[in-house]
Design a protein around this motif. Structure first.
Motif, PDB file in Angstrom:
ATOM      1  N   ARG A  84       0.685  -1.200  -0.126  1.00  0.00           N
ATOM      2  CA  ARG A  84      -0.131   0.001   0.003  1.00  0.00           C
ATOM      3  C   ARG A  84       0.850   1.264   0.118  1.00  0.00           C
ATOM      4  O   ARG A  84       0.616   2.210  -0.609  1.00  0.00           O
ATOM      5  CB  ARG A  84      -0.789   0.068   1.248  1.00  0.00           C
ATOM      6  N   GLY A  85       1.779   1.135   0.804  1.00  0.00           N
ATOM      7  CA  GLY A  85       2.794   2.421   0.824  1.00  0.00           C
ATOM      8  C   GLY A  85       3.727   2.844  -0.507  1.00  0.00           C
ATOM      9  O   GLY A  85       3.603   3.972  -0.878  1.00  0.00           O
ATOM     10  N   LYS A  86       4.065   1.566  -1.100  1.00  0.00           N
ATOM     11  CA  LYS A  86       4.712   1.864  -2.586  1.00  0.00           C
ATOM     12  C   LYS A  86       3.713   2.247  -3.457  1.00  0.00           C
ATOM     13  O   LYS A  86       4.149   3.277  -4.492  1.00  0.00           O
ATOM     14  CB  LYS A  86       4.943   0.325  -2.935  1.00  0.00           C
ATOM     15  N   LEU A  87       2.497   1.860  -3.559  1.00  0.00           N
ATOM     16  CA  LEU A  87       1.550   2.232  -4.239  1.00  0.00           C
ATOM     17  C   LEU A  87       0.785   3.683  -4.169  1.00  0.00           C
ATOM     18  O   LEU A  87       0.854   4.447  -5.029  1.00  0.00           O
ATOM     19  CB  LEU A  87       0.172   1.414  -4.359  1.00  0.00           C
ATOM     20  N   LEU A  88       0.997   3.984  -2.859  1.00  0.00           N
ATOM     21  CA  LEU A  88       0.757   5.351  -2.530  1.00  0.00           C
ATOM     22  C   LEU A  88       1.787   6.451  -2.980  1.00  0.00           C
ATOM     23  O   LEU A  88       1.647   7.439  -3.790  1.00  0.00           O
ATOM     24  CB  LEU A  88       0.472   5.740  -1.171  1.00  0.00           C
ATOM     25  N   ARG A  89       2.923   6.103  -2.686  1.00  0.00           N
ATOM     26  CA  ARG A  89       4.284   6.861  -3.330  1.00  0.00           C
ATOM     27  C   ARG A  89       4.145   6.867  -4.828  1.00  0.00           C
ATOM     28  O   ARG A  89       4.433   8.161  -5.310  1.00  0.00           O
ATOM     29  CB  ARG A  89       5.362   6.328  -2.763  1.00  0.00           C
ATOM     30  N   ARG A  90       3.965   5.834  -5.253  1.00  0.00           N
ATOM     31  CA  ARG A  90       3.954   6.095  -7.002  1.00  0.00           C
ATOM     32  C   ARG A  90       2.768   6.787  -7.453  1.00  0.00           C
ATOM     33  O   ARG A  90       3.086   7.630  -8.402  1.00  0.00           O
ATOM     34  CB  ARG A  90       3.531   4.436  -7.468  1.00  0.00           C
ATOM     35  N   ALA A  91       1.586   6.726  -6.730  1.00  0.00           N
ATOM     36  CA  ALA A  91       0.527   7.540  -7.082  1.00  0.00           C
ATOM     37  C   ALA A  91       0.797   9.144  -7.049  1.00  0.00           C
ATOM     38  O   ALA A  91       0.433  10.039  -7.921  1.00  0.00           O
ATOM     39  CB  ALA A  91      -0.837   7.208  -6.326  1.00  0.00           C
ATOM     40  N   CYS A  92       1.473   9.247  -5.768  1.00  0.00           N
ATOM     41  CA  CYS A  92       1.856  10.975  -5.365  1.00  0.00           C
ATOM     42  C   CYS A  92       2.831  11.216  -6.647  1.00  0.00           C
ATOM     43  O   CYS A  92       2.839  12.577  -7.024  1.00  0.00           O
ATOM     44  CB  CYS A  92       2.572  10.990  -3.922  1.00  0.00           C
ATOM     45  N   GLN A  93       3.889  10.388  -6.742  1.00  0.00           N
ATOM     46  CA  GLN A  93       4.580  10.762  -8.137  1.00  0.00           C
ATOM     47  C   GLN A  93       4.025  11.099  -9.360  1.00  0.00           C
ATOM     48  O   GLN A  93       4.459  12.195  -9.966  1.00  0.00           O
ATOM     49  CB  GLN A  93       5.834   9.733  -8.300  1.00  0.00           C
ATOM     50  N   VAL A  95       1.029  12.019  -9.824  1.00  0.00           N
ATOM     51  CA  VAL A  95       0.315  13.179  -9.650  1.00  0.00           C
ATOM     52  C   VAL A  95       1.135  14.466  -9.850  1.00  0.00           C
ATOM     53  O   VAL A  95       1.076  15.489 -10.327  1.00  0.00           O
ATOM     54  CB  VAL A  95      -0.793  13.296  -8.510  1.00  0.00           C
ATOM     55  N   ALA A  96       2.284  14.240  -9.085  1.00  0.00           N
ATOM     56  CA  ALA A  96       3.218  15.593  -9.055  1.00  0.00           C
ATOM     57  C   ALA A  96       3.998  15.860 -10.321  1.00  0.00           C
ATOM     58  O   ALA A  96       4.011  16.797 -10.941  1.00  0.00           O
ATOM     59  CB  ALA A  96       4.208  14.998  -8.071  1.00  0.00           C
ATOM     60  N   ALA A  97       4.125  14.819 -11.029  1.00  0.00           N
ATOM     61  CA  ALA A  97       4.684  14.910 -12.427  1.00  0.00           C
ATOM     62  C   ALA A  97       3.738  15.328 -13.369  1.00  0.00           C
ATOM     63  O   ALA A  97       3.954  16.341 -14.374  1.00  0.00           O
ATOM     64  CB  ALA A  97       5.038  13.398 -12.922  1.00  0.00           C
ATOM     65  N   ARG A  98       2.209  15.174 -13.211  1.00  0.00           N
ATOM     66  CA  ARG A  98       1.295  15.667 -14.366  1.00  0.00           C
ATOM     67  C   ARG A  98       1.285  17.395 -13.859  1.00  0.00           C
ATOM     68  O   ARG A  98       0.884  18.201 -14.610  1.00  0.00           O
ATOM     69  CB  ARG A  98       0.032  15.009 -13.954  1.00  0.00           C
ATOM     70  N   VAL A  99       1.310  17.590 -12.569  1.00  0.00           N
ATOM     71  CA  VAL A  99       1.211  19.021 -12.135  1.00  0.00           C
ATOM     72  C   VAL A  99       2.223  19.739 -12.711  1.00  0.00           C
ATOM     73  O   VAL A  99       2.198  21.065 -13.334  1.00  0.00           O
ATOM     74  CB  VAL A  99       1.103  19.000 -10.533  1.00  0.00           C
ATOM     75  N   GLU A 100       3.605  19.216 -12.440  1.00  0.00           N
ATOM     76  CA  GLU A 100       4.563  19.892 -13.163  1.00  0.00           C
ATOM     77  C   GLU A 100       4.522  20.210 -14.630  1.00  0.00           C
ATOM     78  O   GLU A 100       4.964  21.270 -14.847  1.00  0.00           O
ATOM     79  CB  GLU A 100       5.877  18.994 -12.742  1.00  0.00           C
ATOM     80  N   ARG A 101       4.140  18.985 -15.288  1.00  0.00           N
ATOM     81  CA  ARG A 101       3.884  19.270 -16.874  1.00  0.00           C
ATOM     82  C   ARG A 101       2.748  20.340 -17.288  1.00  0.00           C
ATOM     83  O   ARG A 101       3.132  21.171 -18.194  1.00  0.00           O
ATOM     84  CB  ARG A 101       3.374  17.894 -17.421  1.00  0.00           C
TER      85      ARG A 101
END
Length: 117
Positions: A84-93, A95-101
């Protein structure tokens, strides 16, 4: 062309009897729902519209229930805390990449925009 359309609309609004597209019976204007944008009566009379809407809702409800099967994991329902932690960290990455784009794209189109919203 537009004038011809307006004349046809005025003629339709003045009609007193309309034929239902479902039951093929003639009814006065009061037996039809009126479209807000056009001011013209609906193609179906009120009774036919109600019955078709009910039937559509009934079949649509069953179709939506069948389609609701999830083909992806819901992160909050995963029991294993490490996964669950791995999946949450990946989801945050992601989202952050989309916001930056989006920020970069907006800055490229409007250089005066500096991230202030």
């Amino acid at each position: 062309m537009n004038l011809k359309f307006n004349n046809e609309m005025d003629i339709l609004k003045q009609q007193t009897l309309f034929v239902c597209g479902c039951c093929k019976q003639s009814f006065p204007t009061e037996a039809f729902y009126i479209h807000k944008k056009t001011g013209l009566p609906d193609n179906y009379c009120k009774e036919c519209r109600k019955s078709s809407s009910r039937a559509h809702r009934k079949t649509e409800k069953h179709a939506l229930a069948k389609e609701k099967e999830e083909d992806y994991p819901v992160i909050t329902r995963i029991e294993d805390p490490v996964l669950r932690g791995k999946l949450l960290r990946r989801a945050c990455q992601i989202v952050a990449a989309r916001v930056e784009r989006k920020r970069r794209k907006r800055y490229e189109t409007d250089p005066e925009w500096a991230g202030d919203e």
